[in-house]
Enzyme design. Structure first.
Site, PDB file in Angstrom:
ATOM      1  N   ASP A 196      15.050   0.867  11.387  1.00 19.31           N
ATOM      2  CA  ASP A 196      14.535   1.354  10.105  1.00 19.31           C
ATOM      3  C   ASP A 196      13.025   1.097  10.038  1.00 19.31           C
ATOM      4  OD1 ASP A 196      16.056   1.913   7.118  1.00 19.31           O
ATOM      5  OD2 ASP A 196      13.931   1.363   7.106  1.00 19.31           O
ATOM      6  N   ILE A 197      12.287   2.038   9.495  1.00 21.58           N
ATOM      7  CA  ILE A 197      10.832   1.927   9.417  1.00 21.58           C
ATOM      8  C   ILE A 197      10.402   0.869   8.395  1.00 21.58           C
ATOM      9  CG2 ILE A 197      10.401   3.652   7.593  1.00 21.58           C
ATOM     10  CD1 ILE A 197       8.225   4.844   9.449  1.00 21.58           C
ATOM     11  N   ASN A 243      24.750   4.060   1.683  1.00 20.46           N
ATOM     12  CA  ASN A 243      24.356   4.487   0.341  1.00 20.46           C
ATOM     13  C   ASN A 243      24.746   5.945   0.151  1.00 20.46           C
ATOM     14  OD1 ASN A 243      23.147   2.014  -0.397  1.00 20.46           O
ATOM     15  ND2 ASN A 243      21.293   2.550   0.717  1.00 20.46           N
ATOM     16  N   GLY A 275      20.850   4.890  -4.337  1.00 18.68           N
ATOM     17  CA  GLY A 275      19.527   4.945  -3.722  1.00 18.68           C
ATOM     18  C   GLY A 275      19.468   5.705  -2.421  1.00 18.68           C
ATOM     19  N   GLN A 276      20.422   6.638  -2.195  1.00 24.62           N
ATOM     20  CA  GLN A 276      20.348   7.435  -0.955  1.00 24.62           C
ATOM     21  C   GLN A 276      19.131   8.346  -1.018  1.00 24.62           C
ATOM     22  OE1 GLN A 276      23.703  10.028  -0.101  1.00 24.62           O
ATOM     23  NE2 GLN A 276      23.025  10.382   2.006  1.00 24.62           N
ATOM     24  N   HIS A 325      24.122   7.914   7.134  1.00 25.53           N
ATOM     25  CA  HIS A 325      23.652   6.841   8.025  1.00 25.53           C
ATOM     26  C   HIS A 325      24.270   5.536   7.586  1.00 25.53           C
ATOM     27  CE1 HIS A 325      20.777   7.608   4.770  1.00 25.53           C
ATOM     28  NE2 HIS A 325      20.590   6.299   4.699  1.00 25.53           N
ATOM     29  N   LEU A 326      24.628   4.714   8.571  1.00 29.75           N
ATOM     30  CA  LEU A 326      25.051   3.338   8.301  1.00 29.75           C
ATOM     31  C   LEU A 326      23.855   2.442   8.551  1.00 29.75           C
ATOM     32  CD1 LEU A 326      28.561   2.972   9.997  1.00 29.75           C
ATOM     33  CD2 LEU A 326      28.032   3.359   7.580  1.00 29.75           C
ATOM     34  N   HIS A 327      23.516   1.616   7.540  1.00 32.95           N
ATOM     35  CA  HIS A 327      22.537   0.565   7.745  1.00 32.95           C
ATOM     36  C   HIS A 327      23.270  -0.609   8.397  1.00 32.95           C
ATOM     37  CE1 HIS A 327      19.430   2.055   4.729  1.00 32.95           C
ATOM     38  NE2 HIS A 327      20.501   2.703   4.300  1.00 32.95           N
TER      39      HIS A 327
HETATM   40  P1  5GP Z   1      18.879   5.381   2.230  1.00 31.44           P
HETATM   41  O1  5GP Z   1      18.017   4.855   1.104  1.00 31.44           O
HETATM   42  O2  5GP Z   1      18.962   6.896   2.209  1.00 31.44           O
HETATM   43  O3  5GP Z   1      20.206   4.714   2.319  1.00 31.44           O
HETATM   44  O4  5GP Z   1      18.132   4.949   3.567  1.00 31.44           O
HETATM   45  C1  5GP Z   1      17.145   5.695   4.197  1.00 31.44           C
HETATM   46  C2  5GP Z   1      16.436   4.749   5.118  1.00 31.44           C
HETATM   47  O5  5GP Z   1      15.635   5.511   5.995  1.00 31.44           O
HETATM   48  C3  5GP Z   1      15.493   3.760   4.408  1.00 31.44           C
HETATM   49  O6  5GP Z   1      15.904   2.423   4.682  1.00 31.44           O
HETATM   50  C4  5GP Z   1      14.122   4.098   4.989  1.00 31.44           C
HETATM   51  O7  5GP Z   1      13.316   2.940   5.203  1.00 31.44           O
HETATM   52  C5  5GP Z   1      14.471   4.796   6.286  1.00 31.44           C
HETATM   53  N1  5GP Z   1      13.470   5.756   6.712  1.00 31.44           N
HETATM   54  C6  5GP Z   1      12.860   6.708   5.946  1.00 31.44           C
HETATM   55  N2  5GP Z   1      11.996   7.419   6.686  1.00 31.44           N
HETATM   56  C7  5GP Z   1      12.068   6.913   7.950  1.00 31.44           C
HETATM   57  C8  5GP Z   1      11.406   7.254   9.180  1.00 31.44           C
HETATM   58  O8  5GP Z   1      10.586   8.167   9.253  1.00 31.44           O
HETATM   59  N3  5GP Z   1      11.722   6.510  10.271  1.00 31.44           N
HETATM   60  C9  5GP Z   1      12.640   5.495  10.222  1.00 31.44           C
HETATM   61  N4  5GP Z   1      12.870   4.816  11.341  1.00 31.44           N
HETATM   62  N5  5GP Z   1      13.291   5.155   9.083  1.00 31.44           N
HETATM   63  C10 5GP Z   1      13.004   5.857   7.967  1.00 31.44           C
END
Ligand code: 5GP
Ligand code: ZN
Length: 119
Positions: free
Chosen positions: A30-31, A92, A98-99, A105-107
């Site tokens: 994750d970034i 999420n 907060g998606q 995706h699975l964190h």
């Molecule tokens: P969500 O909030 O949809 O469950 O998670 C999306 C995740 O994607 C966030 O934790 C966010 O930091 C990550 N993310 C968003 N843009 C990028 C990117 O360009 N590269 C990477 N590696 N992660 C990203």
């Protein structure tokens, strides 16, 4: 889907710090990490949510969970002998959770005491 960030990472159009890959799954750091290990595990095919994925291709959801477990093993979050120190999987779904990226995706979170319940 050409306008999906994660689909573009799968094709290599957008760079990713890849930690694990199978024929149908892809995992990258994750970034904006929320824990010492924070990896996102996705199916290469585009599905918006876990619920839509399990309806369309339940086998693939199993492959994504298996890939997440393999990442946890690789990162030292579990061993072949047991679930220590442990990790958390988060999917999420929708705005209340907060998606922000609408490619399921699975964190995989670990490497610190994650606490429960989450904030
Ligand atoms: P969500 O909030 O949809 O469950 O998670 C999306 C995740 O994607 C966030 O934790 C966010 O930091 C990550 N993310 C968003 N843009 C990028 C990117 O360009 N590269 C990477 N590696 N992660 C990203
Ligand atoms: Zn996508």
């Amino acid at each position: 889907m050409s306008d999906c960030l994660f689909c573009r990472m799968v094709t290599g159009e957008i760079p990713a710090d890849v930690v694990h890959e199978t024929g149908r799954t892809f995992a990258f750091r994750d970034i904006n990490p929320q824990a010492p290990t924070h990896v996102l595990v996705i199916p290469k095919d585009h599905h918006a949510t876990a619920g839509l994925l399990v309806g369309a291709d339940p086998q693939l959801l199993g492959e994504v969970v298996a890939a997440a477990h393999a990442v946890a093993m690789q990162e030292g979050l579990v061993t072949a002998d047991g679930p220590e120190p442990g990790y958390r999987l988060v999917a999420n779904t929708g705005p209340a959770a907060g998606q922000t990226v609408h490619h399921v995706h699975l964190h995989v979170l670990g490497g610190r005491d994650l606490g429960w319940p989450p904030g």
